[in-house]
Design an enzyme around this catalytic site. Structure first.
Site, mmCIF file in Angstrom:
data_model
loop_
_atom_site.group_PDB
_atom_site.id
_atom_site.type_symbol
_atom_site.label_atom_id
_atom_site.label_comp_id
_atom_site.label_asym_id
_atom_site.label_seq_id
_atom_site.Cartn_x
_atom_site.Cartn_y
_atom_site.Cartn_z
ATOM 1 N N ASP A 107 -33.098 73.577 41.215
ATOM 2 C CA ASP A 107 -31.676 73.333 41.487
ATOM 3 C C ASP A 107 -30.779 73.521 40.277
ATOM 4 O O ASP A 107 -29.566 73.350 40.391
ATOM 5 C CB ASP A 107 -31.491 71.900 42.013
ATOM 6 C CG ASP A 107 -31.741 70.860 40.934
ATOM 7 O OD1 ASP A 107 -30.774 70.212 40.490
ATOM 8 O OD2 ASP A 107 -32.895 70.709 40.515
ATOM 9 N N ASP A 150 -36.641 66.624 41.168
ATOM 10 C CA ASP A 150 -35.339 65.988 40.946
ATOM 11 C C ASP A 150 -34.196 66.943 41.264
ATOM 12 O O ASP A 150 -34.059 67.999 40.641
ATOM 13 C CB ASP A 150 -35.220 65.534 39.488
ATOM 14 C CG ASP A 150 -35.929 64.222 39.225
ATOM 15 O OD1 ASP A 150 -35.598 63.232 39.900
ATOM 16 O OD2 ASP A 150 -36.806 64.181 38.348
ATOM 17 N N ASP A 171 -39.555 72.191 41.932
ATOM 18 C CA ASP A 171 -38.974 71.111 41.148
ATOM 19 C C ASP A 171 -38.734 69.954 42.128
ATOM 20 O O ASP A 171 -38.622 70.177 43.342
ATOM 21 C CB ASP A 171 -37.657 71.585 40.528
ATOM 22 C CG ASP A 171 -36.912 70.481 39.826
ATOM 23 O OD1 ASP A 171 -37.462 69.909 38.870
ATOM 24 O OD2 ASP A 171 -35.781 70.176 40.239
#
Length: 225
Positions: free
Chosen positions: A169, A14, A12
């Site tokens: 995250d 962002d 990922d």
């Protein structure tokens, strides 16, 4: 059981590689405020990582009048664009990508960011020379926690779910990976706690890319599955 190391790592971007989670939080908070939808910033933050459609369902309810959704997305995009020239990689992010590539792992940026945002994120990372594949929201019919973007990343990179690890995250990242039985390594640098990530099913949790890089040799990224 496989005895070789995974062939690739899906990342990922962002909040995982680039420090954007709170920028998205502020941008959505302000977009909602301008439309007379006062939502506490902490509540907005808990939704970051979903696609905008599911985020708005989560924050405003699925039975809402959706006519204003395009204006809300446009307002968020306009506000977030103001930060593009200041986007910053999280500690160790670029070095982690390069270390994975040096170990022979295919590096895939499995992001569901909109196409017009992906360019800004890639410029912030400045690591295209070690990146094999990059996705965007255009590649997924349904956003996270649905696994569509990960399926697209696998298809485009030629990797299989059995031979990759995903690094994210948010609990939405962990949920998406779990639907494909892909191990997910969680990073707390997006503002989600170690306990929440582990509770969602993350196989390991680190503070940020630098912490993962420091333990790369013993991490799920390079351990046999």
């Amino acid at each position: 059981m496989a005895t070789e190391q995974p062939h690739g790592v899906l990342f990922d971007i962002d909040g995982t590689l680039v420090d954007t989670t709170y920028l998205h939080t502020v941008s959505w908070w302000e977009a909602l405020r301008q439309a007379d939808h006062p939502v506490p910033m902490a509540t907005v933050h808990r939704s970051i990582g979903m696609g905008s459609d599911k985020l708005l369902d989560h924050l405003l309810g699925p039975e809402r009048d959706r006519d204003d959704d395009p204006k809300l997305r446009e307002a968020h995009d306009t506000l977030y664009t103001e930060y593009w020239e200041r986007l910053t990689p999280l500690p160790g992010a670029v070095d982690l990508l390069r270390a994975c590539a040096e170990r022979g792992l295919r590096v895939v940026l499995a992001t569901s960011a909109a196409e017009h945002e992906v360019g800004a994120l890639r410029r912030a990372l400045n690591a295209d020379d070690v990146v094999d594949t990059v996705t965007s929201s255009a590649d997924a019919q349904e956003s996270k926690p649905a696994p569509d973007i990960l399926e697209a990343a696998l298809e485009q990179s030629g990797l299989s779910a059995e031979r990759v690890v995903f690094v994210g995250d948010s609990v939405w990242d962990v949920a998406a990976a779990g639907k494909l039985d892909i191990p997910c390594v969680g990073l707390t640098c997006g503002g989600t706690s170690r306990g929440e990530l582990a509770g969602a099913g993350a196989v390991a949790v680190y503070d940020d890319p630098a912490a993962l890089l420091a333990e790369l040799a013993d991490s799920p990224l390079t351990r046999p599955r």
